[in-house]
Structures are given as structure tokens and as C-alpha cells.
Write a protein that holds these residues in place. Structure first.
Motif, PDB file in Angstrom:
ATOM      1  N   HIS A  48       4.606   9.952  -1.517  1.00  0.00           N
ATOM      2  CA  HIS A  48       4.651   9.142  -2.461  1.00  0.00           C
ATOM      3  C   HIS A  48       5.741   8.203  -2.669  1.00  0.00           C
ATOM      4  O   HIS A  48       5.784   7.312  -3.618  1.00  0.00           O
ATOM      5  CB  HIS A  48       4.277  10.208  -3.761  1.00  0.00           C
ATOM      6  N   GLU A  49       6.794   8.281  -1.854  1.00  0.00           N
ATOM      7  CA  GLU A  49       7.981   7.436  -2.002  1.00  0.00           C
ATOM      8  C   GLU A  49       7.967   6.509  -0.977  1.00  0.00           C
ATOM      9  O   GLU A  49       8.623   5.697  -1.004  1.00  0.00           O
ATOM     10  CB  GLU A  49       9.362   8.304  -1.927  1.00  0.00           C
ATOM     11  N   GLY A  76      17.010   1.312   1.835  1.00  0.00           N
ATOM     12  CA  GLY A  76      15.534   2.085   1.702  1.00  0.00           C
ATOM     13  C   GLY A  76      14.457   1.649   2.679  1.00  0.00           C
ATOM     14  O   GLY A  76      13.370   2.315   2.723  1.00  0.00           O
ATOM     15  N   GLN A  77      14.733   0.672   3.522  1.00  0.00           N
ATOM     16  CA  GLN A  77      13.740   0.171   4.447  1.00  0.00           C
ATOM     17  C   GLN A  77      13.806   1.189   5.511  1.00  0.00           C
ATOM     18  O   GLN A  77      14.798   1.678   6.030  1.00  0.00           O
ATOM     19  CB  GLN A  77      14.139  -1.153   5.019  1.00  0.00           C
ATOM     20  N   TRP A  85       8.989   1.153   3.292  1.00  0.00           N
ATOM     21  CA  TRP A  85      10.076   1.184   2.215  1.00  0.00           C
ATOM     22  C   TRP A  85      10.348   3.015   1.781  1.00  0.00           C
ATOM     23  O   TRP A  85       9.128   3.144   1.522  1.00  0.00           O
ATOM     24  CB  TRP A  85       9.966   0.244   1.302  1.00  0.00           C
ATOM     25  N   ASP A  86      11.366   3.344   1.433  1.00  0.00           N
ATOM     26  CA  ASP A  86      11.597   4.517   0.776  1.00  0.00           C
ATOM     27  C   ASP A  86      11.814   3.982  -0.533  1.00  0.00           C
ATOM     28  O   ASP A  86      13.034   3.353  -0.846  1.00  0.00           O
ATOM     29  CB  ASP A  86      12.709   5.358   1.285  1.00  0.00           C
ATOM     30  N   ALA A 141       0.962  -1.158  -0.009  1.00  0.00           N
ATOM     31  CA  ALA A 141      -0.131   0.050   0.072  1.00  0.00           C
ATOM     32  C   ALA A 141       0.857   1.196  -0.009  1.00  0.00           C
ATOM     33  O   ALA A 141       1.613   1.366   0.967  1.00  0.00           O
ATOM     34  CB  ALA A 141      -0.847  -0.102   1.353  1.00  0.00           C
ATOM     35  N   TRP A 142       0.591   2.089  -1.015  1.00  0.00           N
ATOM     36  CA  TRP A 142       1.458   3.634  -1.079  1.00  0.00           C
ATOM     37  C   TRP A 142       0.700   4.300   0.180  1.00  0.00           C
ATOM     38  O   TRP A 142      -0.351   4.410   0.532  1.00  0.00           O
ATOM     39  CB  TRP A 142       1.129   4.208  -2.311  1.00  0.00           C
ATOM     40  N   HIS A 143       1.704   5.139   0.736  1.00  0.00           N
ATOM     41  CA  HIS A 143       1.478   5.937   1.772  1.00  0.00           C
ATOM     42  C   HIS A 143       0.625   7.279   1.043  1.00  0.00           C
ATOM     43  O   HIS A 143       0.755   7.476  -0.222  1.00  0.00           O
ATOM     44  CB  HIS A 143       2.605   6.826   2.323  1.00  0.00           C
ATOM     45  N   PRO A 144      -0.605   7.644   1.540  1.00  0.00           N
ATOM     46  CA  PRO A 144      -1.411   8.699   0.889  1.00  0.00           C
ATOM     47  C   PRO A 144      -0.832   9.902   0.590  1.00  0.00           C
ATOM     48  O   PRO A 144      -1.373  10.939  -0.608  1.00  0.00           O
ATOM     49  CB  PRO A 144      -2.576   8.926   1.871  1.00  0.00           C
ATOM     50  N   SER A 145       0.126  10.408   1.459  1.00  0.00           N
ATOM     51  CA  SER A 145       0.945  11.681   0.834  1.00  0.00           C
ATOM     52  C   SER A 145       2.430  11.679   0.276  1.00  0.00           C
ATOM     53  O   SER A 145       2.795  12.520   0.012  1.00  0.00           O
ATOM     54  CB  SER A 145       0.544  12.759   1.787  1.00  0.00           C
TER      55      SER A 145
END
Length: 179
Positions: A8-9, A43-44, A23-24, A2-6
Motif C-alpha cells: 500500500h505504500e 522514494g523512487q 514510488w515509495d 496506480a496503487w500496488h494491490p498489496s
């Protein structure tokens, strides 16, 4: 995933190893796909470990961000739903050591969710969908136990409503709110 809502990375992944990992993706993509490069630059960002009522790690079957990104819901194969509120802290990459538990995962291992519904669904069944309502308080859960339940994050001791005997032939059954 699931992508973070704001942010975006930022991506959250739910795993059979009993973790939700943040993750980044820009850092992770830049490191390439060489397994030996899983180090401080991986990136974790964070690791959350799901545990059952006895403290045993349980596989994570779903994860979902709150609409404002302030919390993440996770579902365990033990039938639990666990709420993790995000605390603002400086970014420190997770170091993955060969054949060892990463330091950050060890720290995550002793952290606890903000709140949990321990018997939200039948143990051993996949909770395949956790969907937030836009209000950021109400969410729905769907499981292969044949139930759809509506919850309030301020009170996870019992669902607001429940519907049973819904066919769930595959563990990919979902649910959503009407806009």
C-alpha cells in the motif's frame, strides 16, 4: 497513477517522459515538496523506460498492476502495450542528479519488457486504459483509436477479441470488467 494491490505504500506513475516510475509514497511524502530534495531519499524505487520497435523512447499513456502485483502493464503512444514482470530485488533508492541521467534510470534504460504487443493500437493514439481481469492473465485495453481489445498476457501477438468504431472523444476513455 496506480496503487500496488498489496504494497500500500507503492505507487506507479505513467509519464509523458516515456517512463513508468515506482514510488515509495511514505518516503516521498517525508522528503517534502522541495525540488532540491530529490536525492537518494526521494522514494523512487524503480524506473521502466518504454521504447518503440526502433528503440526510441515513447510517452507512456497508462499503467496498471496485475491483481497479485507481480507485473505491470504499460501503454505507449506508439500503440504498444508492454508487460514488465517484477523481479524481487533489494530496494535501492534512485539518485536524482541535477542535469544528469540518474544511474538507476540509465540501468532501466537498457532493460527490456518481458513481452510486448508492438501494434496493439494505432500509433499516435492514447491507450487510455489497461484493466486486468481477476485471473491475472487476461486484460482489456481501450484507446482513442476507437477500439476496445481483450488480451492474454501469455500471448501478446494478437488480441483475443476486438471491438471497433467505439466513440472516444477524449483521451480519458476507460474500460473495466464486471465483478
Amino acid at each position: 497513477a496506480a496503487w500496488h494491490p498489496s504494497e500500500h505504500e507503492t505507487l506507479a506513475t505513467a509519464s509523458e517522459d516515456g517512463t513508468v516510475r515506482l514510488w515509495d509514497v511514505e518516503v516521498a511524502a517525508a522528503r517534502g515538496n522541495d525540488a532540491s530534495s530529490l536525492n537518494v531519499q526521494s522514494g523512487q524505487r524503480a524506473v521502466y523506460v518504454l521504447r518503440d520497435a526502433k528503440g526510441v523512447k515513447t510517452p507512456c499513456t497508462a499503467a496498471s498492476w496485475a491483481p497479485d502485483g507481480s507485473a505491470i502493464l504499460s501503454a505507449g503512444r506508439d500503440g504498444s502495450i508492454q508487460l514488465w514482470e517484477m523481479r524481487a530485488k533489494p530496494y535501492q533508492p534512485v539518485q536524482l542528479a541535477m542535469r544528469a541521467t540518474p544511474r538507476s534510470e540509465y540501468i532501466a534504460d537498457i532493460s527490456k519488457p518481458t513481452s510486448a504487443a508492438r501494434a496493439a493500437h494505432a500509433a499516435g493514439e492514447d491507450i487510455s486504459s489497461l484493466t486486468w481481469r481477476r485471473d491475472g492473465v487476461t486484460f482489456a485495453s481501450r484507446s482513442t483509436d476507437g477500439c476496445l481489445k481483450l488480451w492474454d498476457t501469455r500471448r501478446l501477438d494478437a488480441p483475443l477479441a476486438a471491438w471497433g468504431d467505439l466513440p472516444a472523444l477524449l483521451p480519458m476513455t476507460g474500460c473495466d470488467f464486471s465483478p
